[in-house]
Write a protein that holds these residues in place. Structure first.
Motif, short mmCIF file in Angstrom:
data_model
loop_
_atom_site.label_atom_id
_atom_site.label_comp_id
_atom_site.label_asym_id
_atom_site.label_seq_id
_atom_site.Cartn_x
_atom_site.Cartn_y
_atom_site.Cartn_z
N LYS A 183 -55.16 -12.63 5.98
CA LYS A 183 -55.00 -12.80 7.43
C LYS A 183 -55.22 -14.25 7.86
O LYS A 183 -54.97 -14.59 9.01
N LEU A 184 -55.66 -15.10 6.94
CA LEU A 184 -55.84 -16.52 7.27
C LEU A 184 -54.54 -17.32 7.10
O LEU A 184 -54.49 -18.50 7.44
N ILE A 185 -53.51 -16.68 6.58
CA ILE A 185 -52.21 -17.34 6.41
C ILE A 185 -51.59 -17.54 7.79
O ILE A 185 -51.51 -16.60 8.59
N ASN A 186 -51.15 -18.74 8.11
CA ASN A 186 -50.58 -19.05 9.42
C ASN A 186 -49.12 -18.62 9.57
O ASN A 186 -48.70 -18.22 10.64
N ASN A 187 -48.34 -18.74 8.51
CA ASN A 187 -46.93 -18.38 8.55
C ASN A 187 -46.81 -16.86 8.71
O ASN A 187 -47.28 -16.12 7.86
N PRO A 188 -46.19 -16.38 9.81
CA PRO A 188 -46.14 -14.93 10.05
C PRO A 188 -45.51 -14.13 8.91
O PRO A 188 -46.02 -13.09 8.52
N SER A 189 -44.38 -14.61 8.37
CA SER A 189 -43.75 -13.85 7.28
C SER A 189 -44.60 -13.91 6.01
O SER A 189 -44.70 -12.93 5.28
N GLY A 190 -45.22 -15.04 5.76
CA GLY A 190 -46.10 -15.16 4.61
C GLY A 190 -47.35 -14.30 4.76
O GLY A 190 -47.81 -13.68 3.80
N ARG A 191 -47.88 -14.26 5.99
CA ARG A 191 -49.07 -13.43 6.25
C ARG A 191 -48.73 -11.95 6.05
O ARG A 191 -49.50 -11.21 5.43
N LEU A 192 -47.58 -11.52 6.54
CA LEU A 192 -47.17 -10.14 6.37
C LEU A 192 -47.02 -9.80 4.88
O LEU A 192 -47.53 -8.77 4.42
N ALA A 193 -46.35 -10.67 4.15
CA ALA A 193 -46.19 -10.45 2.72
C ALA A 193 -47.54 -10.41 2.02
O ALA A 193 -47.79 -9.55 1.17
N ALA A 194 -48.43 -11.33 2.38
CA ALA A 194 -49.76 -11.39 1.75
C ALA A 194 -50.56 -10.12 2.05
O ALA A 194 -51.20 -9.56 1.16
N VAL A 195 -50.52 -9.66 3.31
CA VAL A 195 -51.26 -8.45 3.68
C VAL A 195 -50.71 -7.24 2.92
O VAL A 195 -51.48 -6.44 2.36
N LEU A 196 -49.39 -7.09 2.87
CA LEU A 196 -48.78 -5.96 2.18
C LEU A 196 -49.09 -5.98 0.68
O LEU A 196 -49.46 -4.96 0.10
N LEU A 197 -48.95 -7.16 0.06
CA LEU A 197 -49.23 -7.27 -1.37
C LEU A 197 -50.72 -7.08 -1.66
O LEU A 197 -51.09 -6.46 -2.67
#
Length: 195
Positions: A159-173
Motif C-alpha cells: 500500500k506504500l506504492i504510489n503508482n495506482p496500477s502498481g499498487r493494485l498489482a502489488a496488493v493482489l500479488l
C-alpha cells in the motif's frame, strides 16, 4: 644475522605494511566521500566508484557522472546487483521512463540475484512504481520474488506504492502469496502426526 635483528626487520616490515594499508584505506574512503575529487589510484577502485555512483545518483545534475562510475563498477563487478538496480534508478531520476538499457539492467539484476536478500524490497517497490513500463518477464519475476519474500516471512507493504496500477498489482500479488503461504502452512500442520 642475530635473532634481534631479524625481529626488528620483521617488525619494521609489519609496521610499513600496516601504514600502507591505512593510507590506502584512507584514500579510498576519502575518494568515496568526495565524489568530484580525483585521488590517484584510490578513485579507480571499485568500492570508491560504487560509493561515488551512489552519491552522484542522488545529486541533482550528477546522473551522467553516476552512470559513468556505475558502468565502471559493472565492468569490474558484473555480478553486482546494486549496480544494475542503480542504473535503472538513475535513468528515472530525471523523470524519463525506463528505457531499453534500464529494463535490461533490471533483468540482469534478477539473473544475478533472483531473490535478492538485501535488494528485494527496493527492487520490488521500484518495479511496482514503474509497473506500466516493465516487461511481462519482469512482472513475473517480481511476482516470484514477492512470493519468496512472503514465504520467508519478510514484510512488504504494497500500500506504500504510489503508482495506482502498481499498487493494485502489488496488493493482489501480495494477497495471493499470503493465501498460498496460509494453505501451505495448513497442509503442513494437517500432515503432522499427532503425538
Amino acid at each position: 644475522m642475530t635473532s634481534a635483528l631479524k625481529y626488528r626487520i620483521k617488525l619494521a616490515t609489519a609496521v610499513a605494511l600496516g601504514a600502507i594499508a591505512l593510507i590506502c584505506a584512507g584514500a579510498t574512503a576519502l575518494s568515496a566521500s568526495l565524489a568530484t575529487m580525483d585521488i590517484p589510484l584510490a578513485s579507480d577502485l571499485t568500492p570508491a566508484r560504487e560509493a561515488r555512483a551512489r552519491l552522484l545518483a542522488e545529486t541533482p545534475g550528477g546522473q551522467a557522472l553516476a552512470l559513468e562510475h556505475n558502468a565502471a563498477v559493472l565492468r569490474t563487478s558484473p555480478l553486482n546487483t546494486d549496480a544494475y538496480l542503480r542504473q535503472a534508478y538513475v535513468q528515472t531520476r530525471s523523470g524519463a521512463p525506463l528505457d531499453a538499457a534500464s529494463l535490461d539492467a533490471l533483468e540482469r539484476s534478477y539473473t544475478v540475484e533472483p531473490f535478492g536478500s538485501g535488494s528485494a524490497h527496493w527492487r520490488l517497490a521500484f518495479i511496482f512504481e514503474h509497473w506500466g513500463e516493465v516487461t511481462p518477464s519482469l512482472r513475473q519475476q517480481a511476482a516470484q520474488e514477492l512470493d519468496a519474500l512472503i514465504m520467508a516471512k519478510r514484510p512488504f507493504r504494497p500500500k506504500l506504492i504510489n503508482n495506482p496500477s502498481g499498487r493494485l498489482a502489488a496488493v493482489l500479488l501480495y494477497e495471493k502469496a499470503r493465501r498460498a503461504q496460509a494453505i501451505k502452512q495448513a497442509l503442513e500442520q494437517s500432515s503432522v502426526p499427532a503425538g
